[in-house]
Enzyme design. Structure first.
Site, PDB file in Angstrom:
ATOM      1  N   THR A  49       0.885  -1.167  -0.165  1.00 46.43           N
ATOM      2  CA  THR A  49      -0.113  -0.033   0.060  1.00 46.43           C
ATOM      3  C   THR A  49       0.840   1.245   0.099  1.00 46.43           C
ATOM      4  O   THR A  49       2.057   1.088   0.064  1.00 46.43           O
ATOM      5  CB  THR A  49      -0.876   0.054   1.309  1.00 46.43           C
ATOM      6  OG1 THR A  49      -0.040   0.282   2.361  1.00 46.43           O
ATOM      7  CG2 THR A  49      -1.653  -1.385   1.503  1.00 46.43           C
ATOM      8  N   CYS A  50       0.215   2.350   0.120  1.00 45.33           N
ATOM      9  CA  CYS A  50       1.141   3.647   0.179  1.00 45.33           C
ATOM     10  C   CYS A  50       2.012   3.738   1.260  1.00 45.33           C
ATOM     11  O   CYS A  50       3.161   4.345   1.323  1.00 45.33           O
ATOM     12  CB  CYS A  50       0.067   4.831   0.329  1.00 45.33           C
ATOM     13  SG  CYS A  50      -0.982   5.066  -1.357  1.00 45.33           S
ATOM     14  N   GLY A 115     -10.612   2.710   6.898  1.00 42.99           N
ATOM     15  CA  GLY A 115     -11.030   1.383   6.342  1.00 42.99           C
ATOM     16  C   GLY A 115     -10.558   1.209   5.022  1.00 42.99           C
ATOM     17  O   GLY A 115     -10.933  -0.110   4.610  1.00 42.99           O
TER      18      GLY A 115
END
Length: 452
Positions: A49-50, A115
């Site tokens: 992810t980032c 989320g």
């Protein structure tokens, strides 16, 4: 086999290292394939992810597994192993399960409670299933992580403990004002049409911006997003889609820009921003860069009339986000779920041995019945059926208590040795046990691929 995770995140590494270590989609696939080809691993999944890059694997040797997974991360990220190693963390067995469940609940996110990580975990599992690198253990683990994350969000107020990365970033741009008051009647340019960009566009629309322009390399995706934004049942904002080549011109009209693409290089250089600022008739330009690696050149910090908030500045500011009491409740949920997952895995570990034992017992019964028929050829069908049923009942009753008890014992911490003891006591064929495991794995693979 044992669960191992090696990774780095915003908690362990500076943004500059995370940027360089980011993995494109094709690189993730190659990493998974190479991990499976490595000797210590039989399953693999990557969560990229980032803010994190984590490699999960089912390994048969801890130290060899750590060394191999660390080397593979370095090779595929392009950051040398010597430079990468100080930023890597390692979790093993229950700690690895606890880590992923915490990640799924948003406890390990830059902004607590966000989320979006659930969608990223789902994507990681889908990739592992597509490439057949995720077997029974990782399928079970990631499926359970998704359920734990959803439970945390539905049963607690973890969403109130933090905000989505988009909202948090906009709050930083608003500099103390409410996002709604700050955004009202502004013109917004959103670069990218993925999940984060879509969330940014929807958030800006709800905040009351006058117009949203969506730029994307694939124009059809930008057009689809603007259609959703314009729908009466949606935000109803004035929205239009443009090609990426139109970004320069749109910068001269926009008040706020949000960029989050999958590009491996800069999307907006300081020269492009500088030229747009000079040509602007509007006031200051607010930039929110949610991409990793970054889309917007950090050098624009030095430009007058420009305010840039990026992942690095969000990481520094997120320490000031208040923690809610709900976080403690989520932590209790995670602890309970980790214990339940461990018990289920330990119980499942002994199941092939129990099945092999009962199969062996059935073979013994069949052999003895056949031998009896040879000695007593005069038995009629009713007598033969009664004898067979009696023998089976005796065997079932003798095996029932020990097999039920051994499953209970195996589900407890330290219960892994009971399967070995059962195999030794009954002299079970290792290949018979392995064949049951393979059959279960194939069944689970078919079922799990349909659940993501």
């Amino acid at each position: 086999m044992s669960l191992l995770v090696v990774g780095l995140s915003h908690r362990s590494a500076p943004v500059s290292v995370l940027e360089r270590a980011s993995l494109a989609a094709d690189t993730q696939a190659k990493l998974l394939q190479d991990t499976l080809a490595a000797e210590p691993a039989v399953e693999a999944a990557v969560l990229a992810t980032c803010n994190r890059i984590e490699l999960y694997a089912d390994v048969d040797k801890f130290h060899a597994g750590v060394a191999e997974l660390s080397t593979l991360l370095a090779q595929h990220s392009g950051v040398g192993l010597e430079e990468l190693t100080p930023y890597l963390y390692v979790h093993y067995e229950d700690r690895a399960v606890h880590h992923l469940f915490s990640v799924a609940c948003g406890l390990d996110s830059m902004v607590v409670g966000e989320g979006q990580i659930l969608g990223q975990i789902k994507d990681a599992l889908a990739l592992g299933q597509e490439l057949h690198t995720a077997g029974r253990l990782l399928n079970d683990l990631f499926q359970q992580a998704l359920r734990v994350g959803k439970r945390a969000h539905s049963e607690t107020g973890i969403d109130r403990a933090g905000q989505s990365l988009v909202t948090f970033g906009l709050e930083q741009l608003a500099a103390g004002a409410s996002v709604d008051a700050w955004a009202k009647d502004k013109r917004a340019l959103v670069i990218g049409a993925g999940s984060m960009s879509s969330l940014a566009a929807a958030t800006l629309a709800r905040a009351g911006v006058a117009e949203i322009v969506v730029a994307n390399r694939t124009l059809s995706r930008a057009e689809r997003l603007t259609e959703i934004l314009r729908e009466p049942g949606g935000t109803g904002v004035d929205a239009r889609a443009v090609e990426m080549t139109a970004v320069g011109a749109e910068l001269t009209r926009a008040d706020v820009v949000v960029s989050c693409t999958g590009s491996t290089g800069l999307v907006l250089g300081a020269d492009v921003i500088g030229a747009a600022v000079e040509a602007r008739a509007a006031g200051p330009l607010a930039l929110l860069d949610l991409a990793m690696p970054r889309d917007i050149d950090a050098a624009v910090h030095r430009l007058g009339g420009v305010r840039l908030v990026d992942i690095e500045s969000l990481a520094e500011a997120s320490a000031d986000v208040p923690m809610a009491a709900d976080v403690d409740q989520v932590r209790r949920i995670v602890s309970d779920e980790v214990a339940a997952f461990g018990a289920a895995q330990r119980a499942a570990h002994i199941t092939p041995t129990v099945v092999a034992l009962r199969t062996m017992a059935a073979d013994v019964v069949a052999g003895e019945v056949a031998r009896l028929e040879g000695r007593l050829p005069g038995l009629d069908d009713k007598q033969r059926a009664e004898i067979v049923q009696t023998v089976r009942r005796v065997v079932d009753k003798l095996l029932h208590a020990p097999t039920v008890r051994v499953k209970q014992l195996a589900s407890e911490p330290g219960g892994a040795g009971y399967a070995d003891a059962l195999r030794t006591l009954f002299d079970l064929d290792p290949e018979a046990v392995a064949s049951v495991s393979r059959a279960d794995l194939n069944d689970a693979d078919v079922k799990n691929r349909g659940r993501v």
